[in-house]
Design a protein around this motif. Structure first.
Motif, mmCIF file in Angstrom:
data_model
loop_
_atom_site.group_PDB
_atom_site.id
_atom_site.type_symbol
_atom_site.label_atom_id
_atom_site.label_comp_id
_atom_site.label_asym_id
_atom_site.label_seq_id
_atom_site.Cartn_x
_atom_site.Cartn_y
_atom_site.Cartn_z
ATOM 1 N N GLY A 1 -3.414 3.944 10.408
ATOM 2 C CA GLY A 1 -4.360 4.739 9.648
ATOM 3 C C GLY A 1 -4.658 4.029 8.344
ATOM 4 O O GLY A 1 -5.443 3.079 8.303
ATOM 5 N N PHE A 2 -4.013 4.475 7.252
ATOM 6 C CA PHE A 2 -4.124 3.748 5.986
ATOM 7 C C PHE A 2 -3.489 2.368 6.165
ATOM 8 O O PHE A 2 -2.564 2.183 6.972
ATOM 9 C CB PHE A 2 -3.414 4.521 4.875
ATOM 10 N N ASP A 3 -3.990 1.390 5.403
ATOM 11 C CA ASP A 3 -3.526 0.015 5.593
ATOM 12 C C ASP A 3 -2.004 -0.082 5.580
ATOM 13 O O ASP A 3 -1.331 0.490 4.702
ATOM 14 C CB ASP A 3 -4.109 -0.877 4.500
ATOM 15 N N ASN B 1 0.829 -1.210 0.000
ATOM 16 C CA ASN B 1 0.000 0.000 0.000
ATOM 17 C C ASN B 1 0.864 1.260 0.000
ATOM 18 O O ASN B 1 0.598 2.230 0.710
ATOM 19 C CB ASN B 1 -0.950 0.007 1.203
ATOM 20 N N GLY B 2 1.894 1.248 -0.870
ATOM 21 C CA GLY B 2 2.801 2.390 -0.946
ATOM 22 C C GLY B 2 2.161 3.647 -1.483
ATOM 23 O O GLY B 2 2.712 4.744 -1.341
ATOM 24 N N ASP B 3 0.981 3.538 -2.109
ATOM 25 C CA ASP B 3 0.279 4.723 -2.606
ATOM 26 C C ASP B 3 -0.937 5.082 -1.749
ATOM 27 O O ASP B 3 -1.724 5.956 -2.109
ATOM 28 C CB ASP B 3 -0.145 4.539 -4.064
ATOM 29 N N PHE B 4 -1.144 4.369 -0.625
ATOM 30 C CA PHE B 4 -2.157 4.697 0.387
ATOM 31 C C PHE B 4 -3.589 4.606 -0.137
ATOM 32 O O PHE B 4 -4.489 5.240 0.412
ATOM 33 C CB PHE B 4 -1.911 6.114 0.959
ATOM 34 N N GLN B 5 -3.806 3.797 -1.165
ATOM 35 C CA GLN B 5 -5.136 3.729 -1.753
ATOM 36 C C GLN B 5 -6.042 2.725 -1.050
ATOM 37 O O GLN B 5 -7.258 2.726 -1.275
ATOM 38 C CB GLN B 5 -5.029 3.395 -3.238
#
Length: 464
Positions: A246-248, A225-229
């Motif tokens: 927060g983000f995965d 999830n390096g782009d936080f999508q």
């Protein structure tokens, strides 16, 4: 006129007494200048014991009586030095170089490279200068063998310098190959001679080939999830407490973090974001001793301090993909924390990538289903709740198995909230984890009859 116009030889005036004096002076000068031989053109200090044969071309930076006489001819006559300003076309043999030189009007230049010193400038059908000392303007050039093989050698002073072949269109660079800024082999291309893209790099130590601009050849991202999508927790941005996710796959560092996301652009206002990375997930026993490159896109607002295990570095702000290579120490075994912290004020960045090797390659997103599965290995929240509806005797169970979408990293913890119940015995609601891949939801009937239960906000967690 008292001297000749070319060699400044003294003339004998009509009725002059001691006519032998100017005559001898002229002959001495002729003796020096005709078939002129100088000892050197690099001696900045006059000789301590000159002779009547001593002659020099004065170089820059000379001292003593040679000071401020750059490029003049110094002749030792009658116990003292005289200096002559050369005229265009004057020639001299320089003894310590064994070379024939001529004065162009602005500099002394080797007339023909006879010795191993060669010519300082050489132009073939073109004009050489102090930077481009060798110029060839022709339809072709041939470097031939002398009976066996032939090598063209290019050398640089230090690893941080560049030695390369530059291919130009209208004197604007379009491609470059060589050792550019380090001792690895690089191939770069440019559309305009200003912005450059590295197409290939070969590691000098391992021979490993990287194609940084080719998506299919880019290094696998060791971060998830390096782009936080992916955002199963529904994090809307803002402050995160220390260690909170927060983000995965991304959690706040020891001092917490404040962050927000707009599209793909993450703004990290303060604190650090951290992702633990497992070596076994990517096919290695340990990251210790392996060069890893951490990179981001479009870093703005300031530099970014980063670390992988105990290794740390800084990524400077700027456009495009920018990164730093870090090598975890021998003691960095097991899962390692990857941490990113603004070096100063708030920073904005996109698409974080960690990969094996010393090169940052182009971003290439994994298929969404694969990225989601990787996230679910650590944390899973079913998108819908679970409903139980059964007919049971009093105390009888109503149950349903839950199969997790992927096998989780470890046996997860679980949590849930009841959103509705009918004829359910108080306290009988349970969500039992059976394995890394399976769980069971269960209630008991309060009385004989229909039993209804709704499990909402189910969470399975196996984060590091």
């Amino acid at each position: 006129m008292t001297t000749t116009p070319r060699l400044s030889l003294p003339l004998i005036a009509a009725g002059q007494a001691q006519k032998h004096v100017p005559l001898n002076d002229a002959l001495t000068r002729l003796d020096a200048l005709v078939h002129l031989v100088v000892d050197s053109r690099s001696e900045t200090v006059p000789p301590a014991l000159p002779t009547e044969l001593s002659a020099y071309i004065v170089p820059p930076g000379a001292t003593g009586v040679f000071a401020d006489r750059t490029d003049q001819i110094a002749l030792y006559e009658d116990g003292g030095w005289i200096f002559l300003v050369p005229r265009t076309g004057w020639q001299a043999w320089v003894a310590d170089e064994a070379e024939h030189h001529l004065w162009t009007g602005t500099e002394w230049r080797r007339a023909s490279p006879l010795s191993s010193l060669g010519a300082s400038l050489w132009g073939v059908n073109g004009t050489a200068d102090a930077t481009t000392r060798f110029v060839v303007q022709a339809q072709a050039s041939l470097f031939d063998h002398a009976g066996a093989g032939h090598q063209v050698k290019l050398n640089k002073a230090s690893a941080g310098d560049t030695v390369s072949l530059l291919f130009q269109d209208g004197y604007s660079g379009r491609a470059e190959i060589g050792l550019a800024g380090d001792d690895d082999f690089h191939c770069k291309v440019s559309a305009d001679g200003s912005g450059w893209i590295e197409a290939m790099a070969i590691d000098r130590a391992t021979g490993e080939v990287a194609l940084p601009a080719t998506p299919w050849a880019g290094g696998q991202n060791l971060l998830i999830n390096g782009d936080f999508q992916i955002n199963q927790r529904g994090f809307a941005g803002g402050a995160l407490a220390a260690g909170a996710y927060g983000f995965d796959r991304w959690k706040a560092g020891p001092a917490g973090a404040t962050l927000s996301l707009a599209g793909y652009a993450l703004t990290l206002a303060s604190g650090a974001i951290v992702q633990p990375v497992e070596p076994a997930l990517w096919g290695v026993a340990s990251f210790a001793g392996l060069p890893l490159t951490l990179s981001v896109e479009g870093l703005a607002g300031g530099a970014l301090s980063v670390s992988v295990g105990s290794a740390s570095g800084v990524i400077a702000s700027g456009s495009g993909r920018r990164g730093v290579t870090l090598t975890p120490a021998a003691g960095d075994t097991g899962p390692l924390s990857v941490s990113l912290t603004p070096a100063g004020g708030a920073v904005t960045l996109m698409r974080i990538k960690l990969e094996f090797g010393r090169r940052a390659s182009v971003w290439g997103a994994r298929p969404a289903t694969v990225e989601e599965a990787l996230c679910c290995r650590y944390h899973w929240r079913p998108e819908a709740g679970l409903s139980l509806d059964a007919y049971q005797a009093a105390g009888g169970p109503a149950q349903q198995a839950i199969v997790l979408p992927v096998r989780m990293r470890a046996v997860p913890s679980s949590a849930f909230a009841m959103s509705g119940a009918a004829n359910v015995a108080a306290g009988s609601e349970t969500l039992i984890v059976l394995s890394r891949r399976e769980a069971r939801a269960s209630v008991a009937a309060a009385a004989t009859g229909r039993v209804q239960a709704s499990f909402g906000t189910i969470v399975f967690d196996a984060e590091l």
